[in-house]
Enzyme design. Structure first.
Site, short mmCIF file in Angstrom:
data_model
loop_
_atom_site.label_atom_id
_atom_site.label_comp_id
_atom_site.label_asym_id
_atom_site.label_seq_id
_atom_site.Cartn_x
_atom_site.Cartn_y
_atom_site.Cartn_z
CB CYS A 10 -2.68 -4.08 1.86
SG CYS A 10 -3.93 -4.77 0.78
CG ASP A 11 1.42 -2.52 6.32
OD1 ASP A 11 2.09 -1.59 5.81
OD2 ASP A 11 1.23 -2.62 7.53
CB ILE A 12 5.13 -5.77 1.53
CG1 ILE A 12 4.15 -6.87 1.15
CG2 ILE A 12 6.58 -6.25 1.49
CD1 ILE A 12 4.24 -8.13 1.97
#
Length: 176
Positions: A10-12
């Site tokens: 969810c936070d690449i």
């Protein structure tokens, strides 16, 4: 039988990709990650991540799948290729402000040298540059059903799987 849980990061983004002592990339910062239970392929959750790297389905109240990380990977790939941020506002250069849009325009128009600002090293292997841009464009498809899996992305990067020419990543295109 081994059961592997799937994780949606969810936070690449570049800040969450570290290099180890022999320069292998490692994903870090799993504070926003969502663990899927075995056999689960989608989930519902509130929007997570940083603007510019967030897949379109987050804004469409759609279930979230592993493909949100594929989208983010595509954006990060374009940042690495172009040496610029995903959103960059410069006076008089509005057409270049959104990297994903501009990168597709450069690909479509056959002007990848503009995308890499005529970088000599990048231009030495134009075929590889084209391949990397094509993979990134597949990853940023707005319709998640057309995005490749990360396994397929890896195989394309390794040259095991041919990279087909990507259609426009945007919904107004008849392929989306």
């Amino acid at each position: 039988m081994i059961i592997l849980n799937k994780i949606i990061h969810c936070d690449i983004n570049p800040r969450n990709i570290l290099l180890d002592d022999i320069y292998r990339p490692r994903i870090s910062n799993f504070r926003l990650a969502k663990l899927l239970i075995p056999d689960e392929v989608l989930t519902r959750t509130g929007i997570r991540g940083i603007k510019g790297y967030v897949a379109p389905e987050w804004f469409q109240s759609m279930p979230i799948t592993l493909e949100v990380d594929v989208y983010s990977f595509g954006v990060v790939s374009l940042e690495i290729i172009s040496c610029r941020r995903c959103v960059e506002i410069a006076w008089g250069a509005e057409e270049k402000a959104i990297l994903t849009d501009w990168a597709y325009d450069c690909y479509r128009d056959g002007t990848l040298e503009d995308l890499v600002e005529k970088d000599e090293e990048a231009m030495r292997d134009k075929k590889r540059l084209l391949t990397l841009v094509m993979i990134a464009i597949w990853c940023i498809k707005e319709n998640l059903l057309f995005r490749p899996t990360m396994k397929k992305v890896t195989l394309m990067l390794e040259g095991v799987v041919l990279v087909p020419f990507p259609p426009s990543p945007y919904p107004f295109n008849s392929y989306s």
